[in-house]
Enzyme design. Structure first.
Site, PDB file in Angstrom:
ATOM      1  N   ASP A  15       0.856  -1.191   0.000  1.00  0.00           N
ATOM      2  CA  ASP A  15       0.000   0.000   0.000  1.00  0.00           C
ATOM      3  C   ASP A  15       0.888   1.235   0.000  1.00  0.00           C
ATOM      4  O   ASP A  15       1.992   1.229   0.573  1.00  0.00           O
ATOM      5  CB  ASP A  15      -0.893   0.009   1.243  1.00  0.00           C
ATOM      6  N   GLU A  17       0.743   5.604   0.547  1.00  0.00           N
ATOM      7  CA  GLU A  17      -0.032   6.745   1.032  1.00  0.00           C
ATOM      8  C   GLU A  17       0.445   7.995   0.326  1.00  0.00           C
ATOM      9  O   GLU A  17       1.652   8.203   0.141  1.00  0.00           O
ATOM     10  CB  GLU A  17       0.123   6.907   2.550  1.00  0.00           C
ATOM     11  N   HIS A 165      -5.235   4.476   7.806  1.00  0.00           N
ATOM     12  CA  HIS A 165      -4.624   5.050   6.603  1.00  0.00           C
ATOM     13  C   HIS A 165      -3.127   5.257   6.778  1.00  0.00           C
ATOM     14  O   HIS A 165      -2.565   6.285   6.385  1.00  0.00           O
ATOM     15  CB  HIS A 165      -5.324   6.363   6.213  1.00  0.00           C
ATOM     16  N   ASP A 170      -2.775  -0.651   6.924  1.00  0.00           N
ATOM     17  CA  ASP A 170      -3.796  -0.904   5.908  1.00  0.00           C
ATOM     18  C   ASP A 170      -3.541  -2.211   5.169  1.00  0.00           C
ATOM     19  O   ASP A 170      -4.484  -2.923   4.794  1.00  0.00           O
ATOM     20  CB  ASP A 170      -3.838   0.258   4.913  1.00  0.00           C
TER      21      ASP A 170
END
Length: 382
Positions: A15, A17, A165, A170
């Site tokens: 993931d 961000e 987040h 996540d």
């Protein structure tokens, strides 16, 4: 680093961000874990996370800093974080040539990774196979959890903690959601009669915007489709349907007992919408047979159940008698007299799909029938 059968067997859940809602999304965090595909567990000592310092911190807006603050990321954290070019080789090694997995990564995370490598004039990592849980779960789990684009919708559906987040958190939540969805789908496929709990609804209780279709099974590769209403299988109860045809021994799909009834305009509208959703999902799953609509000239065909039988309640002279029709155990002549044109029936039916001799479509399977007619009190089934 714990590896089984070589590193390339592992699935990389990752993931990224980025800042939002800045005009240009700025990558500031990357996180990943290696997952055993056979046990769906995180491999020991394979997690990686890093903050990434943007080239120009001054282009971050006040709103972005506010969002970062909610995630407990300070300006000092980003100032002391490495620039992307310093962690690029590590990220490349983690991702390149492997199976990638993540939520909404096809549209979002993959693009951000490529942009970051383009920004330092280095080739971006490439995946061997891509598993986007947003598409996977939308196709199989349906819309029961709400907005499938957002991982926090799925987390809320299962009662998990609120999504924070942050990349590594996540990623682990993503794996947890996938496992829970898989468990639910497995149980529903193995026990279709009891999971999920379904109830019969009349056509005027149906919300057409809440209808959708998902594959009926996730483990055997078949092309059967489930038509859903909200988050349960659509099963309908219709009263006083006018029987239009005698019982028939065959239909387009297989050797089954069927008969035709008139359908109201509302029932036709609902079933036509079922056709739209089911055909789209059928083709998405690779089906290539010609799709035949379920409604024809404002009439539909009901099929008696071949396995387990259809329960029949005969309303005769103000009384009810309970009888069950078994596919291989009935008196066809007596059954033909019971289900004949001009009589009325209350029907409780579910929706099934067929794909037979290059013909595909929906069939309405009668679980229960209440026949309304005046007949001599003769037992027609043993």
């Amino acid at each position: 680093m714990e590896i089984m059968n070589g590193q390339h067997d592992a699935i990389v859940f990752f993931d990224v961000e980025t800042t939002y809602p800045d005009p240009v999304r700025i990558l500031y965090e990357f996180g990943s874990i290696y997952v055993c595909p056979r046990r769906l567990i995180e491999l020991n000592n394979t997690s990686y996370k890093t903050l990434i310092r943007p080239d120009d911190l001054d282009i971050l807006t006040d709103r972005s800093w506010k969002n970062l603050s909610k995630k407990r990321i300070t300006r000092e954290d980003l100032v002391s974080a490495p620039h992307f070019f310093k962690v690029a080789d590590t990220i490349y090694h983690i991702l390149h040539g492997r199976i990638w997995a993540g939520h909404n990564i096809e549209e979002f995370d993959c693009a951000r990774i490529k942009e970051a490598f383009d920004g330092i004039n280095k080739p971006a990592p490439e995946y061997r196979h891509l598993i986007d849980s947003r598409h996977l779960l939308t196709n199989w789990f349906g819309k029961r959890a709400g907005n499938m684009t957002q991982l926090d919708s799925l987390a809320a559906y299962f009662g998990f903690e609120e999504q924070v987040h942050r990349s590594l958190d996540d990623v682990r939540m993503n794996l947890k959601v996938v496992k829970h969805c898989g468990a639910v789908l497995f149980l529903e496929s193995m026990f279709p009669k009891i999971l999920p709990q379904t109830s019969w609804i009349s056509p005027d209780e149906v919300s057409i915007p809440s209808m959708y279709a998902i594959p009926a099974s996730f483990y055997d590769g078949n092309s059967k489709i489930r038509v859903m209403h909200h988050d349960i299988d659509l099963k309908l109860h219709c009263s006083r349907l006018n029987v239009q045809s005698e019982i028939s021994k065959f239909d387009d799909a297989s050797s089954r007992l069927t008969f035709e009834v008139d359908a109201s305009s509302l029932l036709c509208e609902i079933l036509n919408e079922c056709d739209v959703h089911a055909e789209q999902r059928y083709k998405h799953c690779g089906g290539n047979s010609k799709w035949f609509p379920i409604v024809r000239k404002n009439q539909v065909r009901l099929r008696l159940k071949g396995r387990g039988g259809t329960q029949i309640e005969r309303h005769q002279n103000g009384s009810f008698t309970n009888q069950r029709v078994e596919y291989n155990n009935f008196d066809f002549a007596e059954l033909d007299r019971l289900i004949s044109p001009g009589n009325f029936v209350d029907a409780y039916f579910s929706l099934d799909t067929y794909d037979y001799t290059k013909k595909a479509g929906i069939v309405l399977v009668a679980d229960k029938l209440i026949m309304h007619q005046v007949l001599p009190n003769v037992l027609f089934l043993a």
